[in-house]
Design a protein around this motif. Sequence first.
Motif, PDB file in Angstrom:
ATOM      1  N   PRO A  89      -2.108   2.253  -9.480  1.00 21.35           N
ATOM      2  CA  PRO A  89      -2.432   3.659  -9.254  1.00 21.35           C
ATOM      3  C   PRO A  89      -2.830   3.987  -7.812  1.00 21.35           C
ATOM      4  O   PRO A  89      -2.754   5.142  -7.404  1.00 21.35           O
ATOM      5  CB  PRO A  89      -3.589   3.927 -10.222  1.00 21.35           C
ATOM      6  N   GLU A  90      -3.207   2.988  -7.032  1.00 23.77           N
ATOM      7  CA  GLU A  90      -3.631   3.230  -5.649  1.00 23.77           C
ATOM      8  C   GLU A  90      -2.460   3.320  -4.665  1.00 23.77           C
ATOM      9  O   GLU A  90      -2.662   3.652  -3.495  1.00 23.77           O
ATOM     10  CB  GLU A  90      -4.608   2.130  -5.201  1.00 23.77           C
ATOM     11  N   LEU A  91      -1.239   3.043  -5.109  1.00 20.62           N
ATOM     12  CA  LEU A  91      -0.065   3.108  -4.229  1.00 20.62           C
ATOM     13  C   LEU A  91       0.143   4.507  -3.679  1.00 20.62           C
ATOM     14  O   LEU A  91      -0.054   5.501  -4.373  1.00 20.62           O
ATOM     15  CB  LEU A  91       1.203   2.722  -4.999  1.00 20.62           C
ATOM     16  N   GLN A  92       0.564   4.568  -2.435  1.00 23.04           N
ATOM     17  CA  GLN A  92       0.956   5.840  -1.823  1.00 23.04           C
ATOM     18  C   GLN A  92       2.473   5.845  -1.718  1.00 23.04           C
ATOM     19  O   GLN A  92       3.084   4.848  -1.349  1.00 23.04           O
ATOM     20  CB  GLN A  92       0.343   5.980  -0.441  1.00 23.04           C
ATOM     21  N   PHE A  93       3.058   6.990  -2.027  1.00 21.76           N
ATOM     22  CA  PHE A  93       4.513   7.115  -2.016  1.00 21.76           C
ATOM     23  C   PHE A  93       4.957   8.049  -0.905  1.00 21.76           C
ATOM     24  O   PHE A  93       4.373   9.110  -0.711  1.00 21.76           O
ATOM     25  CB  PHE A  93       5.016   7.644  -3.362  1.00 21.76           C
ATOM     26  N   LYS A 102       0.823  -1.213   0.000  1.00 20.73           N
ATOM     27  CA  LYS A 102       0.000   0.000   0.000  1.00 20.73           C
ATOM     28  C   LYS A 102       0.859   1.265   0.000  1.00 20.73           C
ATOM     29  O   LYS A 102       0.527   2.252  -0.629  1.00 20.73           O
ATOM     30  CB  LYS A 102      -0.918   0.026   1.221  1.00 20.73           C
ATOM     31  N   THR A 103       1.966   1.232   0.765  1.00 15.23           N
ATOM     32  CA  THR A 103       2.848   2.396   0.857  1.00 15.23           C
ATOM     33  C   THR A 103       4.250   1.997   0.409  1.00 15.23           C
ATOM     34  O   THR A 103       4.769   0.960   0.806  1.00 15.23           O
ATOM     35  CB  THR A 103       2.895   2.948   2.295  1.00 15.23           C
ATOM     36  N   LEU A 104       4.844   2.859  -0.398  1.00 12.15           N
ATOM     37  CA  LEU A 104       6.115   2.536  -1.041  1.00 12.15           C
ATOM     38  C   LEU A 104       7.060   3.721  -0.957  1.00 12.15           C
ATOM     39  O   LEU A 104       6.647   4.873  -1.115  1.00 12.15           O
ATOM     40  CB  LEU A 104       5.828   2.181  -2.511  1.00 12.15           C
ATOM     41  N   LEU A 105       8.324   3.419  -0.715  1.00 13.01           N
ATOM     42  CA  LEU A 105       9.375   4.430  -0.768  1.00 13.01           C
ATOM     43  C   LEU A 105      10.397   3.974  -1.794  1.00 13.01           C
ATOM     44  O   LEU A 105      10.913   2.858  -1.709  1.00 13.01           O
ATOM     45  CB  LEU A 105      10.059   4.589   0.599  1.00 13.01           C
ATOM     46  N   ILE A 106      10.645   4.814  -2.775  1.00 11.79           N
ATOM     47  CA  ILE A 106      11.698   4.548  -3.760  1.00 11.79           C
ATOM     48  C   ILE A 106      12.801   5.555  -3.489  1.00 11.79           C
ATOM     49  O   ILE A 106      12.643   6.745  -3.725  1.00 11.79           O
ATOM     50  CB  ILE A 106      11.167   4.664  -5.207  1.00 11.79           C
ATOM     51  N   VAL A 107      13.917   5.060  -2.968  1.00 15.94           N
ATOM     52  CA  VAL A 107      15.028   5.936  -2.582  1.00 15.94           C
ATOM     53  C   VAL A 107      15.801   6.382  -3.806  1.00 15.94           C
ATOM     54  O   VAL A 107      16.153   7.537  -3.939  1.00 15.94           O
ATOM     55  CB  VAL A 107      15.951   5.223  -1.566  1.00 15.94           C
ATOM     56  N   ILE A 161       6.569   3.726 -13.401  1.00 10.64           N
ATOM     57  CA  ILE A 161       6.162   2.365 -13.767  1.00 10.64           C
ATOM     58  C   ILE A 161       5.220   1.804 -12.709  1.00 10.64           C
ATOM     59  O   ILE A 161       4.186   1.213 -13.026  1.00 10.64           O
ATOM     60  CB  ILE A 161       7.401   1.457 -13.940  1.00 10.64           C
ATOM     61  N   ALA A 162       5.556   2.006 -11.440  1.00 14.54           N
ATOM     62  CA  ALA A 162       4.715   1.512 -10.345  1.00 14.54           C
ATOM     63  C   ALA A 162       3.347   2.193 -10.345  1.00 14.54           C
ATOM     64  O   ALA A 162       2.322   1.538 -10.118  1.00 14.54           O
ATOM     65  CB  ALA A 162       5.419   1.732  -9.010  1.00 14.54           C
ATOM     66  N   ILE A 163       3.309   3.491 -10.622  1.00  9.74           N
ATOM     67  CA  ILE A 163       2.034   4.223 -10.671  1.00  9.74           C
ATOM     68  C   ILE A 163       1.155   3.688 -11.790  1.00  9.74           C
ATOM     69  O   ILE A 163      -0.057   3.539 -11.620  1.00  9.74           O
ATOM     70  CB  ILE A 163       2.283   5.739 -10.844  1.00  9.74           C
ATOM     71  N   GLN A 164       1.748   3.390 -12.939  1.00  8.96           N
ATOM     72  CA  GLN A 164       0.973   2.843 -14.059  1.00  8.96           C
ATOM     73  C   GLN A 164       0.367   1.493 -13.713  1.00  8.96           C
ATOM     74  O   GLN A 164      -0.768   1.199 -14.072  1.00  8.96           O
ATOM     75  CB  GLN A 164       1.855   2.710 -15.304  1.00  8.96           C
TER      76      GLN A 164
END
Length: 167
Positions: free
Chosen positions: A78-82, A58-63, A72-75
């Motif tokens: 789309p429900e992911l929170q960053f 559900k929640t993602l951090l891309i350092v 790419i992850a959003i495509q």
Amino acid sequence: MHSILAYLKHILIATNQHGVHSPFVYDYLTKCLYVKHQRSKQKYINIFLKSIRYFNTKTLLIVSDSNGLKQIAIQEFPELQFGVPPYDMVFTEASDPKEISEILLKNKEIHNDTVLVVNNIHKSKATELVWKQLQYDRKVTVTIDLFYCGMVFFRKEQAKEHFKIRI
């Protein structure tokens, strides 16, 4: 040259799901990584996207986002929170040990089920050293060396184990 030798060594030592005695890791391999669902020619991106789906992130951090991984992850999801802790998944490069250390120190940003994806763990001797240090961190219970990237888990209910897996 280092990457080629590291790959050959990995192929000789690594196993598949039949050499895994952990039900958690076995399920991850058979129900996620070995499922034929390819989105990219780059293996680490496929591993990353499959893992987001499998772990219901559900929640993602891309350092480190030098390859447009966030887009790419959003495509795909789309429900992911960053950038909203606590993180279910964190993606970083092995070449940035300072960032990895900061993630491990911030207990409020990671939880028992957080997955840390470390890219390019065999790029150089320095990145392999970072990977080794991660394996011995007291908070880390399971690591999976997939050659292209490494998966790190913090599951308190899991015995400390390290796996080298062919994919």
